[in-house]
Motif scaffolding. Structure first.
Motif, PDB file in Angstrom:
ATOM      1  N   GLY A 366       0.863  -0.996  -0.089  1.00 14.76           N
ATOM      2  CA  GLY A 366      -0.053  -0.056   0.031  1.00 14.76           C
ATOM      3  C   GLY A 366       0.969   1.236   0.043  1.00 14.76           C
ATOM      4  O   GLY A 366       1.802   1.267  -0.816  1.00 14.76           O
ATOM      5  N   SER A 367       0.538   2.108   0.656  1.00 13.33           N
ATOM      6  CA  SER A 367       1.206   3.346   0.930  1.00 13.33           C
ATOM      7  C   SER A 367       0.856   4.025   2.205  1.00 13.33           C
ATOM      8  O   SER A 367       0.036   3.674   2.997  1.00 13.33           O
ATOM      9  N   GLY A 368       1.833   4.981   2.526  1.00 13.55           N
ATOM     10  CA  GLY A 368       1.739   5.657   3.826  1.00 13.55           C
ATOM     11  C   GLY A 368       1.670   4.705   4.977  1.00 13.55           C
ATOM     12  O   GLY A 368       2.682   3.703   5.102  1.00 13.55           O
ATOM     13  N   HIS A 369       0.995   4.826   5.975  1.00 14.91           N
ATOM     14  CA  HIS A 369       0.891   4.305   7.274  1.00 14.91           C
ATOM     15  C   HIS A 369       0.460   2.719   6.631  1.00 14.91           C
ATOM     16  O   HIS A 369       0.807   1.687   7.497  1.00 14.91           O
ATOM     17  N   ALA A 370      -0.258   2.578   5.715  1.00 17.20           N
ATOM     18  CA  ALA A 370      -0.644   1.238   5.310  1.00 17.20           C
ATOM     19  C   ALA A 370       0.155   0.703   4.134  1.00 17.20           C
ATOM     20  O   ALA A 370      -0.441   0.313   3.069  1.00 17.20           O
ATOM     21  N   SER A 371       1.460   0.592   4.362  1.00 17.40           N
ATOM     22  CA  SER A 371       2.381   0.551   3.255  1.00 17.40           C
ATOM     23  C   SER A 371       2.749  -1.049   3.243  1.00 17.40           C
ATOM     24  O   SER A 371       2.554  -1.566   2.198  1.00 17.40           O
ATOM     25  N   LEU A 372       2.275  -2.127   4.138  1.00 19.78           N
ATOM     26  CA  LEU A 372       2.532  -3.108   3.812  1.00 19.78           C
ATOM     27  C   LEU A 372       1.202  -3.833   4.813  1.00 19.78           C
ATOM     28  O   LEU A 372       1.131  -3.765   6.228  1.00 19.78           O
ATOM     29  N   VAL A 373       0.267  -4.588   4.272  1.00 16.75           N
ATOM     30  CA  VAL A 373      -0.842  -5.097   4.998  1.00 16.75           C
ATOM     31  C   VAL A 373      -0.955  -6.441   4.483  1.00 16.75           C
ATOM     32  O   VAL A 373      -0.827  -7.182   3.687  1.00 16.75           O
ATOM     33  N   LYS A 374      -1.026  -7.204   5.747  1.00 16.46           N
ATOM     34  CA  LYS A 374      -0.976  -8.781   5.800  1.00 16.46           C
ATOM     35  C   LYS A 374      -2.356  -9.100   5.842  1.00 16.46           C
ATOM     36  O   LYS A 374      -3.167  -8.925   6.649  1.00 16.46           O
ATOM     37  N   LEU A 375      -2.648 -10.214   4.575  1.00 21.17           N
ATOM     38  CA  LEU A 375      -4.056 -10.898   4.710  1.00 21.17           C
ATOM     39  C   LEU A 375      -3.995 -12.336   4.622  1.00 21.17           C
ATOM     40  O   LEU A 375      -3.685 -12.798   3.668  1.00 21.17           O
ATOM     41  N   PRO A 376      -4.303 -12.924   5.786  1.00 20.46           N
ATOM     42  CA  PRO A 376      -4.388 -14.220   5.901  1.00 20.46           C
ATOM     43  C   PRO A 376      -5.851 -14.860   5.380  1.00 20.46           C
ATOM     44  O   PRO A 376      -6.955 -14.616   6.050  1.00 20.46           O
ATOM     45  N   GLY A 517      -9.019   0.236   1.583  1.00 19.32           N
ATOM     46  CA  GLY A 517      -8.663   0.592   0.168  1.00 19.32           C
ATOM     47  C   GLY A 517      -7.499  -0.398  -0.523  1.00 19.32           C
ATOM     48  O   GLY A 517      -7.537  -0.628  -1.518  1.00 19.32           O
ATOM     49  N   VAL A 518      -6.539  -0.534   0.446  1.00 18.54           N
ATOM     50  CA  VAL A 518      -5.275  -1.535  -0.150  1.00 18.54           C
ATOM     51  C   VAL A 518      -5.763  -2.827  -0.502  1.00 18.54           C
ATOM     52  O   VAL A 518      -5.582  -3.385  -1.517  1.00 18.54           O
ATOM     53  N   ILE A 519      -6.754  -3.344   0.476  1.00 20.45           N
ATOM     54  CA  ILE A 519      -7.494  -4.704   0.151  1.00 20.45           C
ATOM     55  C   ILE A 519      -8.216  -4.692  -0.931  1.00 20.45           C
ATOM     56  O   ILE A 519      -8.181  -5.698  -1.865  1.00 20.45           O
ATOM     57  N   ALA A 520      -9.237  -3.968  -1.119  1.00 20.47           N
ATOM     58  CA  ALA A 520     -10.133  -3.741  -2.182  1.00 20.47           C
ATOM     59  C   ALA A 520      -9.312  -3.383  -3.672  1.00 20.47           C
ATOM     60  O   ALA A 520      -9.590  -3.918  -4.744  1.00 20.47           O
ATOM     61  N   GLY A 521      -8.102  -2.743  -3.389  1.00 21.10           N
ATOM     62  CA  GLY A 521      -7.221  -2.350  -4.674  1.00 21.10           C
ATOM     63  C   GLY A 521      -6.543  -3.736  -5.185  1.00 21.10           C
ATOM     64  O   GLY A 521      -6.301  -3.810  -6.305  1.00 21.10           O
TER      65      GLY A 521
END
Length: 560
Positions: A366-376, A517-521
């Motif tokens: 992602g970007s900013g504070h949500a640059s890396l999102v873990k999705l199990p 937004g990161v997950i939806a994208g």
């Protein structure tokens, strides 16, 4: 006069003759009974045998049942007129029904069984003189009535299983290698050759008995024996060579066997194949139908059975925009007790897939504070089932045969959540994972999320196979919709996010929206990765693949 009578009664001369004469009549009566009763039971057994054979002939050719029954009676020493009744009906092999209720009269269009009655007379041998006493008719004959019921014994070999026909990103080498406890480097051409090669499992069982030095006499004894995984692969290579498989498949099996030469893994193949009534046959005997798998299906199934831990961790190399990394945990459960992947059987027989669990952990960019999102992403697939519902055969024409399966795809549970190793490995319970940590800003905040979707397709779908499709061992997929895209969109739509403040407890405005937004994208690349991975693993969400590899027509079996 009185003296004369006294002398007569006192005279014992000739008494033995009188007693003998009287006894002779009694002995003659018993002798007559013994001879005639013995003759009666002999003739009854003889006629019952002829009736049984007439029923078998009628059931084997229901379109000409009456003529077949009378012709059979003629071949066994009785006139055609001795066949008093030929009745067609449907036989249901259901142990919950009383035996007399399993056969019901029906029209010829739906009949699968025939009931025969024969009536004939047998003459008394010594008892004709007693016929007037009611033991027979005026000619001294006894009427014998016999009945028999037989049902068609049509059988098919069918299967439900994987579609391991693609190799993408080395996932299949990692999957099979991990299950087999070794490192594999088979090429795409190797896998394609294995997918094309057909292996008859009866021939494979004979080869396995030799390779593994099994002191077995029957096919069932072979699949019950504990054998090394290396011997299984060598036996598959021998069988593939026997059946004229391509050199690429034979070479690939040889490479696998060499790689596994030092493996101590042992397994039995009862969950791979059930030979049905042919399981008790001697290995030297011929079998009237084939039960086959592709070499790739056989290797994959053997690897799954041999993997006692039933859990595999893989890091997958991906080059997809928006994805930093992907790791896979795979768990393979047992098939339902007493079932197999391939089965030879009559109508009502079933096969099942193994229960399967996947935990796909994706790191999204992602970007900013949500640059890396873990999705199990956790997926659980129950067993899919294929049931043999019908076999139809035209009289004397095997090419008209058609086999119908009732296929029920697996129920799928999908989660975004935190599944522990203990929960993942315990197939006796279904996980109900709590929310997973999707983003952790150390000392500031974390975002957790949870979603759950169930895909249920529990109705049985009829899938029909023509004789040509059986000869080609054509696989058919049963599905009602494309579940991959709908699964991800439904999960993302169901996702509940929660922001927890840590440390200083400073709020970070819009953090949950950024993660969402990161997950939806990433939905589109997730579709691509998941579809590719599931295809490689041979797993279909809400789908089941089934096929028929052999059919036997024309047989019949006595039922009553």
């Amino acid at each position: 006069m009185i003296n004369l009578l006294r002398r007569l009664f006192a005279d014992r001369r000739g008494l033995s003759s009188i007693v003998f004469a009287g006894s002779s009549m009694v002995l003659f009566g018993f002798g007559t009974m013994a001879v005639d009763v013995g003759s009666f039971y002999y003739q009854q057994r003889r006629q019952q045998t002829a009736t049984d054979l007439a029923a078998l002939a009628a059931a084997a050719d229901l379109a000409r049942a009456d003529a077949a029954a009378r012709a059979s009676a003629g071949r066994n020493g009785y006139t055609a007129a001795a066949v008093e009744r030929v009745q067609l009906g449907t036989y249901t092999a259901d142990a919950t029904l009383a035996p007399e209720m399993r056969f019901q009269p029906s029209s010829a269009a739906v009949a699968n069984a025939a009931r025969i009655e024969m009536r004939a007379t047998t003459p008394m041998i010594l008892g004709r003189v007693l016929a007037a006493g009611g033991l027979g008719n005026e000619a001294g004959d006894v009427t014998i009535l016999t009945r028999a019921t037989a049902a068609q014994d049509m059988q098919a070999s069918f299967a439900i299983g994987s579609r391991l026909v693609r190799v993408e990103g080395g996932a299949l080498n990692g999957l099979l290698g991990g299950l087999l406890g070794t490192s594999l480097s088979l090429s795409v051409m190797d896998y394609e050759g294995l997918a094309r090669a057909r292996i008859d499992l009866f021939g494979f069982a004979r080869r396995l008995a030799t390779r593994a030095s099994i002191s077995a006499l029957t096919f069932d004894e072979v699949v019950r024996a504990q054998v090394r995984i290396g011997d299984v692969i060598l036996a598959a290579q021998d069988a593939a060579r026997d059946q004229g498989a391509g050199s690429d498949a034979v070479a690939a099996l040889g490479h696998l066997a060499t790689t596994l030469a030092g493996s101590s893994q042992r397994l039995n193949l009862q969950s791979l194949v059930s030979f049905g009534i042919y399981g008790g046959r001697q290995l030297s005997e011929e079998v009237p139908l084939k039960a086959s798998l592709s070499a790739l299906d056989l290797v994959s199934a053997a690897a799954q059975i041999a993997n006692g831990a039933r859990q595999l961790d893989l890091g997958l190399a991906v080059n997809v925009p928006g994805l930093a990394s992907v790791s896979l945990k795979l768990g393979i459960g047992e098939r339902p007790v007493g079932t197999s992947m391939v089965r030879v059987g009559r109508t009502g027989a079933t096969v099942h897939t193994a229960q399967t669990r996947l935990l796909l952990t994706l790191t999204l960019v992602g970007s900013g504070h949500a640059s890396l999102v873990k999705l199990p992403l956790y997926l659980e697939l129950a067993s899919a089932t294929a049931r043999l519902t019908a076999i139809s055969c035209g009289a004397g024409d095997i090419t008209s045969a058609r086999v119908t399966l009732g296929v029920t795809p697996a129920v799928v549970d999908a989660w975004i959540g935190e599944v522990s190793n203990a929960e993942f490995s315990n197939f006796s319970t279904r996980p109900n994972p709590p929310a997973a940590t999707l983003l952790n800003l150390l000392g500031l905040a974390k975002v957790t999320g949870r979603a759950h979707v169930t895909i249920s397709n529990t109705s049985e779908t009829p899938v029909s196979f023509s004789y040509a499709e059986i000869q080609r061992v054509e696989k058919k997929t049963t599905s009602t919709q494309n579940f991959v895209a709908s699964l991800l969109s439904r999960l993302v739509g169901d996702l509940e996010l929660r922001v927890e403040l840590l440390g200083l407890g400073l709020p970070i405005p819009g953090l949950d929206g950024a993660v969402s937004g990161v997950i939806a994208g990433a939905a589109a690349p997730l579709d691509q990765v998941l579809t590719s991975l599931l295809n490689t693993l041979g797993i279909g969400l809400g789908q089941a693949d089934s096929w028929v590899s052999g059919v036997r027509c024309g047989g019949a079996v006595l039922i009553l």
